[in-house]
Write a protein that holds these residues in place. Sequence first.
Motif, PDB file in Angstrom:
ATOM      1  N   GLU A 264      50.340  31.738 -39.410  1.00  0.00           N
ATOM      2  CA  GLU A 264      51.188  32.030 -40.566  1.00  0.00           C
ATOM      3  C   GLU A 264      51.700  30.724 -41.190  1.00  0.00           C
ATOM      4  N   ALA A 265      52.162  29.798 -40.316  1.00  0.00           N
ATOM      5  CA  ALA A 265      52.687  28.515 -40.797  1.00  0.00           C
ATOM      6  C   ALA A 265      51.587  27.727 -41.511  1.00  0.00           C
ATOM      7  N   GLU A 266      50.404  27.764 -40.930  1.00  0.00           N
ATOM      8  CA  GLU A 266      49.262  27.061 -41.511  1.00  0.00           C
ATOM      9  C   GLU A 266      48.927  27.612 -42.895  1.00  0.00           C
ATOM     10  N   ARG A 267      48.984  28.927 -42.966  1.00  0.00           N
ATOM     11  CA  ARG A 267      48.692  29.584 -44.243  1.00  0.00           C
ATOM     12  C   ARG A 267      49.696  29.110 -45.300  1.00  0.00           C
ATOM     13  N   LYS A 268      50.996  29.066 -44.929  1.00  0.00           N
ATOM     14  CA  LYS A 268      52.051  28.646 -45.867  1.00  0.00           C
ATOM     15  C   LYS A 268      51.865  27.189 -46.273  1.00  0.00           C
ATOM     16  N   LYS A 318      55.039  21.931  -9.337  1.00  0.00           N
ATOM     17  CA  LYS A 318      54.238  21.114 -10.226  1.00  0.00           C
ATOM     18  C   LYS A 318      55.120  20.669 -11.382  1.00  0.00           C
ATOM     19  N   LEU A 319      55.051  19.390 -11.643  1.00  0.00           N
ATOM     20  CA  LEU A 319      55.913  18.860 -12.695  1.00  0.00           C
ATOM     21  C   LEU A 319      55.201  18.949 -14.034  1.00  0.00           C
ATOM     22  N   HIS A 320      55.896  19.533 -15.011  1.00  0.00           N
ATOM     23  CA  HIS A 320      55.430  19.413 -16.377  1.00  0.00           C
ATOM     24  C   HIS A 320      56.127  18.172 -16.912  1.00  0.00           C
ATOM     25  N   THR A 321      55.347  17.146 -17.217  1.00  0.00           N
ATOM     26  CA  THR A 321      55.922  15.809 -17.414  1.00  0.00           C
ATOM     27  C   THR A 321      56.499  15.565 -18.797  1.00  0.00           C
ATOM     28  N   GLY A 322      56.293  16.531 -19.715  1.00  0.00           N
ATOM     29  CA  GLY A 322      56.847  16.351 -21.054  1.00  0.00           C
ATOM     30  C   GLY A 322      57.276  17.678 -21.620  1.00  0.00           C
ATOM     31  N   VAL A 323      57.460  17.722 -22.945  1.00  0.00           N
ATOM     32  CA  VAL A 323      57.807  18.987 -23.591  1.00  0.00           C
ATOM     33  C   VAL A 323      56.647  19.354 -24.527  1.00  0.00           C
ATOM     34  N   ASP A 324      56.320  20.669 -24.576  1.00  0.00           N
ATOM     35  CA  ASP A 324      55.277  21.141 -25.480  1.00  0.00           C
ATOM     36  C   ASP A 324      55.933  21.772 -26.702  1.00  0.00           C
ATOM     37  N   ILE A 325      55.603  21.250 -27.882  1.00  0.00           N
ATOM     38  CA  ILE A 325      56.173  21.792 -29.126  1.00  0.00           C
ATOM     39  C   ILE A 325      55.029  22.371 -29.956  1.00  0.00           C
ATOM     40  N   SER A 326      55.163  23.666 -30.288  1.00  0.00           N
ATOM     41  CA  SER A 326      54.105  24.329 -31.065  1.00  0.00           C
ATOM     42  C   SER A 326      54.115  23.846 -32.510  1.00  0.00           C
ATOM     43  N   ALA A 327      52.934  23.577 -33.034  1.00  0.00           N
ATOM     44  CA  ALA A 327      52.805  23.226 -34.458  1.00  0.00           C
ATOM     45  C   ALA A 327      51.357  23.475 -34.853  1.00  0.00           C
ATOM     46  N   PRO A 328      51.105  23.805 -36.103  1.00  0.00           N
ATOM     47  CA  PRO A 328      49.735  24.097 -36.521  1.00  0.00           C
ATOM     48  C   PRO A 328      48.844  22.865 -36.439  1.00  0.00           C
ATOM     49  N   ASN A 329      47.559  23.154 -36.356  1.00  0.00           N
ATOM     50  CA  ASN A 329      46.565  22.085 -36.353  1.00  0.00           C
ATOM     51  C   ASN A 329      46.752  21.224 -37.599  1.00  0.00           C
ATOM     52  N   GLY A 330      46.732  19.911 -37.418  1.00  0.00           N
ATOM     53  CA  GLY A 330      46.824  19.003 -38.563  1.00  0.00           C
ATOM     54  C   GLY A 330      48.229  18.530 -38.892  1.00  0.00           C
ATOM     55  N   THR A 331      49.238  19.135 -38.276  1.00  0.00           N
ATOM     56  CA  THR A 331      50.619  18.712 -38.532  1.00  0.00           C
ATOM     57  C   THR A 331      50.790  17.235 -38.140  1.00  0.00           C
ATOM     58  N   PRO A 332      51.446  16.416 -38.986  1.00  0.00           N
ATOM     59  CA  PRO A 332      51.567  14.997 -38.652  1.00  0.00           C
ATOM     60  C   PRO A 332      52.415  14.737 -37.404  1.00  0.00           C
ATOM     61  N   ILE A 333      52.007  13.726 -36.628  1.00  0.00           N
ATOM     62  CA  ILE A 333      52.767  13.285 -35.455  1.00  0.00           C
ATOM     63  C   ILE A 333      53.282  11.884 -35.755  1.00  0.00           C
ATOM     64  N   TYR A 334      54.620  11.684 -35.542  1.00  0.00           N
ATOM     65  CA  TYR A 334      55.235  10.399 -35.858  1.00  0.00           C
ATOM     66  C   TYR A 334      55.609   9.623 -34.598  1.00  0.00           C
ATOM     67  N   ALA A 335      55.577   8.312 -34.680  1.00  0.00           N
ATOM     68  CA  ALA A 335      56.039   7.461 -33.570  1.00  0.00           C
ATOM     69  C   ALA A 335      57.542   7.677 -33.396  1.00  0.00           C
ATOM     70  N   THR A 396      45.865  25.293 -24.498  1.00  0.00           N
ATOM     71  CA  THR A 396      45.439  26.647 -24.863  1.00  0.00           C
ATOM     72  C   THR A 396      45.725  26.948 -26.330  1.00  0.00           C
ATOM     73  N   GLY A 397      46.440  26.055 -26.999  1.00  0.00           N
ATOM     74  CA  GLY A 397      46.733  26.291 -28.417  1.00  0.00           C
ATOM     75  C   GLY A 397      47.233  25.005 -29.043  1.00  0.00           C
ATOM     76  N   ASN A 398      47.338  24.992 -30.363  1.00  0.00           N
ATOM     77  CA  ASN A 398      47.789  23.782 -31.058  1.00  0.00           C
ATOM     78  C   ASN A 398      49.235  23.475 -30.690  1.00  0.00           C
ATOM     79  N   HIS A 399      49.454  22.279 -30.151  1.00  0.00           N
ATOM     80  CA  HIS A 399      50.825  21.853 -29.853  1.00  0.00           C
ATOM     81  C   HIS A 399      50.829  20.347 -29.592  1.00  0.00           C
ATOM     82  N   LEU A 400      52.032  19.786 -29.655  1.00  0.00           N
ATOM     83  CA  LEU A 400      52.192  18.382 -29.270  1.00  0.00           C
ATOM     84  C   LEU A 400      52.832  18.339 -27.891  1.00  0.00           C
ATOM     85  N   HIS A 401      52.162  17.670 -26.963  1.00  0.00           N
ATOM     86  CA  HIS A 401      52.797  17.380 -25.674  1.00  0.00           C
ATOM     87  C   HIS A 401      53.412  15.994 -25.831  1.00  0.00           C
ATOM     88  N   PHE A 402      54.763  15.960 -25.780  1.00  0.00           N
ATOM     89  CA  PHE A 402      55.485  14.706 -26.000  1.00  0.00           C
ATOM     90  C   PHE A 402      56.219  14.316 -24.717  1.00  0.00           C
TER      91      PHE A 402
END
Length: 420
Positions: A264-268, A318-335, A396-402
């Motif tokens: 839906e977000a991608e469509r918008k 098991k440690l999940h070493t970061g946070v997973d944030i959902s975002a559509p494919n192609g969303t910009p990632i910033y430093a 399993t889906g588009n997201h940023l592991h930060f």
Amino acid sequence: MKRAKKKTITRVAAGAIAGLLAGLMLFGLVADLFFRVSASAASQSDVDALKDKLEDQAAEKKELQAELNSIDSEKATVKEQIEALDARINSTEEQIELQNDLIDSLEEMIAQKEEELVEARQKEEEQYEKFKTRVRVMYEQGETSYLEVLLSADDLSDFLSKYEIVSQIAEYDKNLFEELKALKEEIAQTKAELEEDRQQAENARKELEVSKSELDTQLANRSQAMKELESAAEEVKASFAEIEAEENSINAQIDKIVKEMEAEAERKRREEAAQGGGGSSSSGTTQVGNYTYPLPSGYRTVSSRFGYRNHPVTGRYKLHTGVDISAPNGTPIYAAQSGAVIIAGYSSAWGNYVVINHGNGITTLYAHMSKILTTKGATVSAGQQIGKVGSTGYSTGNHLHFEVRQNGSYQDAGRILGLY
Ligand SMILES: [Zn+2]
């Protein structure tokens, strides 16, 4: 003590049943929610509701695990009791065996005394027969009695000689009979003592058999308790497995909803891009404390938090070493801060990923990118785009592991970004 055990077993069984019921109720709620979600547009609140359910289930699992632990410790106690009873039964059996051996040897000795007694009686009998024969011979020779023998003396000298003989014979017979009588009495006395010993041994054996039968009863009781504990444990494990299956189903639903939201977000985004004539795809960067938020500010859905996940059945963490944030494919990632790019490449786990060294021991990692927009060795400024969101690597889906590391140790990146 026996009663206390029984009570615990009942409590455990009741707990297992309660867990089962809670699981079934939860299943109802989730099914209901799933139906509602399917019927209308997917939303973050649906995901949150499902995640609440997951938290409830985690608590339920913790309780079940505690019950399982308590059952296990009871089982260990009962096992010790069974082993102790086994040992006591074995030693009682050995003692019974010893008494049996003792009884056997006493019986042999008694039989021997019996034989000796028969022999002594025979001897007495023989002696008596001999005596009678001698008397008969005397009688047949006309010497019917000692008196007659004496009276048949020719003179005093003959009389004294005959008297001497007669009294010697009488004395001899008397001694012989007395000896035989004493021997017979001695044997009978020994035999009576042996019989008393045998009676005592039989009593001891009887007592041992009574205590063995009591021990057998106790063992049967403990074995039954063990069986009950094992079946209680089985029930708890079944409830546990049911909750895990439920968790899998909830996670699948969450994935489905998140994908719908992303679509839906991608469509918008595409719509806006078409209307704005190729304008910027983001609303710019936002600052959270010392960090620039690594995505456009609108994307704040955490699909997986930082931290240890407890798997109570396997006992593994098991440690999940970061946070997973959902975002559509192609969303910009910033430093997140200015720094030097120390890794810009691909790994099977992280997919396309970038690591930036910010100095002061701080590094950040950005994983699963569809595209990397920087290179190893490059210097980047805070908020500079370094890549695009994707689902490369183990994802399993588009997201940023930060991820944020300070002096090599993992920090809770989600908390740093104020996401929870
Ligand atoms: Zn992750």
